[in-house]
Design a protein around this motif. Structure first.
Motif, PDB file in Angstrom:
ATOM      1  N   SER A  27     -10.351   2.968   0.253  1.00 12.92           N
ATOM      2  CA  SER A  27     -10.490   4.421   0.332  1.00 12.92           C
ATOM      3  C   SER A  27     -11.935   4.881   0.216  1.00 12.92           C
ATOM      4  O   SER A  27     -12.195   6.094   0.161  1.00 12.92           O
ATOM      5  N   SER A  46      -8.049  -0.788  -3.891  1.00 12.87           N
ATOM      6  CA  SER A  46      -7.835   0.631  -3.580  1.00 12.87           C
ATOM      7  C   SER A  46      -9.156   1.357  -3.395  1.00 12.87           C
ATOM      8  O   SER A  46      -9.320   2.160  -2.465  1.00 12.87           O
ATOM      9  N   CYS A  66      -2.516   0.141 -12.226  1.00 11.01           N
ATOM     10  CA  CYS A  66      -3.030   0.046 -10.848  1.00 11.01           C
ATOM     11  C   CYS A  66      -3.984   1.182 -10.509  1.00 11.01           C
ATOM     12  O   CYS A  66      -4.469   1.276  -9.377  1.00 11.01           O
ATOM     13  N   LEU A  94      -6.730   7.910  -9.437  1.00 10.47           N
ATOM     14  CA  LEU A  94      -6.695   8.123  -7.989  1.00 10.47           C
ATOM     15  C   LEU A  94      -6.035   9.446  -7.635  1.00 10.47           C
ATOM     16  O   LEU A  94      -6.452  10.122  -6.685  1.00 10.47           O
ATOM     17  N   ARG A  99      -5.560   5.637  -0.468  1.00 12.04           N
ATOM     18  CA  ARG A  99      -4.400   4.751  -0.555  1.00 12.04           C
ATOM     19  C   ARG A  99      -4.507   3.948  -1.842  1.00 12.04           C
ATOM     20  O   ARG A  99      -5.600   3.687  -2.340  1.00 12.04           O
ATOM     21  N   ILE A 100      -3.348   3.546  -2.358  1.00 10.17           N
ATOM     22  CA  ILE A 100      -3.324   2.767  -3.595  1.00 10.17           C
ATOM     23  C   ILE A 100      -2.607   1.448  -3.362  1.00 10.17           C
ATOM     24  O   ILE A 100      -1.545   1.399  -2.727  1.00 10.17           O
ATOM     25  N   ALA A 101      -3.204   0.374  -3.875  1.00  2.68           N
ATOM     26  CA  ALA A 101      -2.602  -0.960  -3.786  1.00  2.68           C
ATOM     27  C   ALA A 101      -1.725  -1.190  -5.003  1.00  2.68           C
ATOM     28  O   ALA A 101      -2.141  -0.923  -6.138  1.00  2.68           O
ATOM     29  N   TRP A 110       0.829  -1.191   0.000  1.00  2.00           N
ATOM     30  CA  TRP A 110       0.000   0.000   0.000  1.00  2.00           C
ATOM     31  C   TRP A 110       0.869   1.249   0.000  1.00  2.00           C
ATOM     32  O   TRP A 110       1.880   1.302   0.695  1.00  2.00           O
TER      33      TRP A 110
END
Length: 238
Positions: free
Chosen positions: A83, A79, A46, A51, A11-13, A3
């Motif tokens: 979020s 993600s 991703c 985002l 947040r981004i995975a 993360w």
């Protein structure tokens, strides 16, 4: 899976295959999304570009993120869930079949960080997903196919923004015009003022009249080797 934090709320995975680089931040900044925009991000990976847009003070109304790789789509879903992003919609599918994925003329802004290398050039990554992200090939997409998908998605007057390597400039501008996306803005990206560009950012507009504006180059580093003031703004570095 790992993360990374993009803002207090988002947040981004990512994983070892589906990550992001500087070009995604530059593309998002160049696209200058507006609060009234509905956005489709092609070759979304991703989901970083969409985002980043949603962390803005005035985010777009919605973002649809189109990606062919199932693993990347699952990361986007993670993600969005983590979020609580109801405005972010991952779309699994091939942009060459965009007419089966999303309705025509339903977006005000389309973005794309496409494969950089034409088929048969550059080092071929052994992993399928990385190879698709870097190279135009039968299982991936060409610049022309990206522009055709953007033309299908955009409303009249809508904007299409993408980034590419300098040697692909003619391919990109020609493909834009052939698909009714008149090139309107161009910006070179240079590591330092004395260095040649390593990337360009271009915007085409659906149904617009000819007339291309070349903006001042975006300089990544200052004289001391640190980030320039504009790059600090892009990265949200105080």
């Amino acid at each position: 899976m790992q993360w990374e934090t993009l803002s207090d709320a988002i947040r981004i995975a990512i994983d070892d295959t589906h990550r992001f680089g500087t070009d995604a931040f530059l593309l998002e900044h160049f696209a200058a999304v507006r609060g009234i925009d509905t956005v489709c991000d092609l070759c979304a990976g991703c989901g970083i570009v969409g985002l980043l847009m949603l962390r803005r003070e005035r985010p777009p109304r919605s973002v649809a993120a189109v990606e062919i790789a199932p693993g990347a789509v699952e990361l986007m879903r993670q993600s969005a869930a983590a979020s609580s992003l109801s405005a972010f919609t991952p779309v699994e599918g091939d942009l060459r079949e965009i007419r089966t994925l999303l309705p025509a003329h339903s977006f005000r802004l389309v973005t794309c960080n496409p494969p950089y290398f034409p088929e048969g050039s550059g080092y071929l990554c052994p992993e399928d997903s990385r190879r698709r992200a870097r190279h135009e090939q039968r299982e991936s997409c060409t610049v022309g196919e990206v522009c055709a998908a953007a033309a299908w998605l955009l409303q009249y007057g809508g904007r299409f923004c993408l980034c590419q390597r300098p040697e692909r400039l003619t391919d990109v501008l020609l493909a834009m015009r052939q698909n009714g996306l008149e090139p309107k803005r161009l910006r070179w990206v240079q590591q330092r003022p004395e260095k040649p560009p390593w990337l360009f950012l271009a915007e085409g507009k659906a149904g617009a009249k000819p007339g291309l504006i070349t903006e001042p180059p975006l300089i990544v580093e200052n004289a001391d080797g640190g980030y320039s003031d504009e790059m600090k703004e892009i990265y949200h570095i105080v």
